[in-house]
Design an enzyme around this catalytic site. Structure first.
Site, short mmCIF file in Angstrom:
data_model
loop_
_atom_site.label_atom_id
_atom_site.label_comp_id
_atom_site.label_asym_id
_atom_site.label_seq_id
_atom_site.Cartn_x
_atom_site.Cartn_y
_atom_site.Cartn_z
N GLU B 89 0.85 -1.21 0.00
CA GLU B 89 0.00 0.00 0.00
C GLU B 89 0.89 1.26 0.00
O GLU B 89 0.61 2.22 -0.71
CB GLU B 89 -0.92 -0.04 1.23
CG GLU B 89 -1.77 1.21 1.43
CD GLU B 89 -1.73 1.70 2.88
OE1 GLU B 89 -1.29 2.84 3.09
OE2 GLU B 89 -2.14 0.94 3.79
N GLU B 166 6.29 3.91 11.53
CA GLU B 166 4.85 3.76 11.77
C GLU B 166 4.60 2.68 12.83
O GLU B 166 3.74 2.84 13.69
CB GLU B 166 4.14 3.40 10.45
CG GLU B 166 2.62 3.40 10.58
CD GLU B 166 1.91 3.10 9.26
OE1 GLU B 166 2.57 3.10 8.20
OE2 GLU B 166 0.69 2.88 9.31
#
Lengths: 455, 455
Positions: B89, B166
């Site tokens: 993604e 992240e």
């Protein structure tokens, strides 16, 4: 522009709207589509009490959003009442003469409405979104809460625990911790603007029911309140419903000119000088903000600042995102922001990174600030920044909640509604020279650096 | 119901839609207002490649939202490819043969569009919201990214660092940590459903560009992809634009029946037994979840479960909010949730509290679960729960983004669009006996307890 004529003097700002002896209603904005069909109308009614009601009737809407805006926030507090605005926001949900806390919850839960509130540094807002048929109910509940709250000592105590939990929760959120630290560095940890909105464990533990009642009586007055409604509605019906819902406790039985927030709400505002602060927390990530004092909310250069902010760190095509994240993979998130208050503002860059990258991130961010202050932005960036601001603004005004926020906040804070076309024209008028000038000035100010993370 | 007739057998589920030799378009739903005016029309076109395009034309909309849904998520990964869906993604934003990462960003930033993506356990979604005039641009950029991504090794390496950041950020978020712990307790830490979506530091550090390319080639195929668009649009124009944008690299030059997610995507799913887990973190607050295995997404009892969930912890009038927060001030936040997957689900209660309150919170939550499992809910709670679900659903479907999500996710996951009136009818049909039955069954299952906070 639609300001009421000036008629009051003394310590009040020159543009304060005057008192009225009977309700005065005015159309503030009419928007039509390309086919000439009216898609929205904004109207304002000012009651003799000073309460203002602004509505935006939106063609085709099925829901309505309502907000009650009160011009009080953490910067109106003293050291002793620190956190009172937010405490009060909580306590008003605890019950009125007519409704228990459970009754309040049931009333809006039962229709699927979204019902919430928030406290900021300069205002407090209670808001709900409901299907159009349920709007009278939502108005009645909000009017009841604002004007006839019980503020019982045992409710204050129960809510005190909830707020202490909320403060603990903010302490676990790296973004909240770093933003609170930045505010303390900028305006001083003991200044109204520099203190955290929710108060401290100490100030909340010490707050008495009597203090909260006095705070309510002083600030929750019609002249300091705006009711805004957007969506499927009829203005006259909304005004009637508001008059009825807010007439409890003779709350509307005064005659006053509306208050607009004063330009200087704290008597002494510390001068902002360079400052650095660090909070050690065993987080995995470092969160940092490199800031500068920004512009006040009435500063005409705020449109140039918005374009600057967009080019610098307002999207994934921005300089910071490209340099820090895309070119070097130094941080997961990096963006810039600009916030405005009555007499001050903040401009900054926020980033989250692994602890061993902090020096690299700081180096790149500072380089970018120096570059943009020295050279400004390109014509391409100017064009893209304008497109992004205008497109984002139009996209952001599609739902009734966003419209309610726009008309309510502007009425409370400016006593006025800048037209969407006016704002677009002012954004369009910004030149690269304007952006360069504001970049040179703002990023030439003393650096404020807040860092939160492992030691 | 509008399922395509069954025509394929073998290992495929019985309701899998068939392949088509030319595009097939069908109207799935038409909604009119009280005056008989059509307010929205949902249409689906299936291309011979298996790509499905669903649109919802909304009267009066000025914006359009587009989503590209790919039926791949963390539960389709092995231990070696753990985190590949999410990695991919990210990497797809890094550039195509035609556009650099910066070009992709510029294209949508310049029109003020919101552009983002997310990866879940069972699907990945790329989405944008733009003004209607900019829809062709958004379709072109998304088609380019999906079908012609470069996936260059140096981009994979740069993005690897971003993803590690992240993961560190999720590790600093108490909600994420407790939900990941709960999933690991429920399905096992090494099972596809029990693993965190983003992968682990180890799996991300080890992932090679070749693995990511293979993962893309296997899962990003037309038959596994749905494009959904809602707002101001013309269906035929959207189909034309999608055919053009997705025809790069001969991506559409296959003939396949659309895949719908298989009921059992992991070959062996561990049986859920009682489990407790604790993660020590020096947070100020404790976050805890008391859960049970829930229902699968096709279970007919999910409407009764939704009513149950609402009465238990779905709003401020819910039992948990009233008992835990209002009556006792034990926690700032407490709510219940129900999530569904192809072959499993989770039902739980989440709360955040100060460390010295954890035992009291657990006692009250468990009492409420025992009570509701034993006695079900009252007629009043049933009526309120239904009102809340129906009102919330209608309010939630006002904007083009929410509509795009509804039609895209349903097409990908169910190959079908349950009508809004059908859903309302099924909610209306729920009885207190239905709720009691599902409460007794679900809350009779083994308890799962996840706790994150200071030791």
């Amino acid at each position: 522009m639609s300001k009421a004529p000036t008629s009051t003097a003394g310590q009040l700002p020159a543009d304060r709207p005057s008192a009225v002896s009977r309700s005065v209603t005015k159309v503030l904005e009419t928007v039509s589509d390309d086919a000439g069909q009216v898609t929205s109308v904004v109207r304002r009614t000012q009651l003799p009490s000073g309460l203002r009601i602004v509505t935006e009737q939106m063609a085709g809407a099925r829901s309505s959003s309502i907000g009650v805006w009160v011009g009080v926030g953490s910067r109106d507090e003293t050291a002793r009442t620190h956190g009172a605005s937010h405490f009060l926001e909580h306590v008003l949900f605890k019950g009125t003469s007519e409704r228990s806390a459970l009754d309040i919850s049931i009333a809006l839960d039962a229709v699927g409405g979204e019902f919430n509130a928030f406290t900021a540094k300069e205002y407090t807002c209670f808001h709900a979104r409901v299907l159009a048929d349920d709007l009278p109910l939502a108005i009645d509940v909000l009017g009841d809460m604002i004007t006839d709250s019980v503020i019982a000592p045992h409710d204050v105590d129960a809510e005190r625990d909830v707020i202490l939990d909320e403060i603990a929760m903010h302490d676990d959120d790296p973004d909240d911790v770093v933003q609170n630290l930045l505010a303390a560095l900028t305006w001083g940890p003991d200044s109204p603007l520099g203190r955290p909105i929710a108060g401290t464990t100490g100030s909340i533990e010490a707050m008495t029911p009597a203090q909260i009642r006095r705070f309510h009586a002083k600030h929750y007055v019609p002249a300091n309140t705006v009711v805004s409604v957007a969506g499927a509605l009829d203005h006259a019906s909304v005004v009637r419903a508001v008059r009825k819902a807010f007439s409890r406790n003779e709350w509307l039985d005064v005659a006053e000119a509306p208050a607009t927030p004063r330009a200087l709400r704290s008597s002494r505002r510390p001068r902002v000088s360079a400052a650095q602060g660090q909070v050690l927390r065993p987080f995995e990530q470092v969160n940092l903000v490199v800031g500068r004092e920004g512009l006040t909310r009435d500063d005409d250069r705020r449109y140039a600042l918005a374009v600057l902010n967009t080019a610098l760190g307002g999207g994934t095509s921005s300089r910071l995102f490209q340099e820090v994240r895309e070119a070097r993979g130094l941080a997961y998130s990096v963006y810039s922001f600009a916030s405005q208050y009555a007499d001050s503002g903040l401009v900054g860059v926020a980033a989250g990174c692994l602890p061993d990258r902090i020096d690299d991130v700081l180096t790149v961010v500072r380089e970018q600030l120096v570059l943009i202050a020295r050279d400004g932005i390109t014509e391409d960036e100017l064009a893209r920044g304008k497109g992004q601001l205008v497109g984002g603004m139009i996209l952001g005004l599609e739902d009734s909640g966003a419209r309610m926020m726009r008309i309510g906040k502007n009425e409370l804070i400016h006593g006025d509604l800048p037209g969407i076309d006016d704002i677009i024209a002012r954004i369009d008028a910004v030149t690269t020279a304007d952006v360069h000038e504001v970049a040179a000035e703002v990023f030439g100010r003393p650096e404020l650096l807040a860092v939160v993370g492992p030691g």
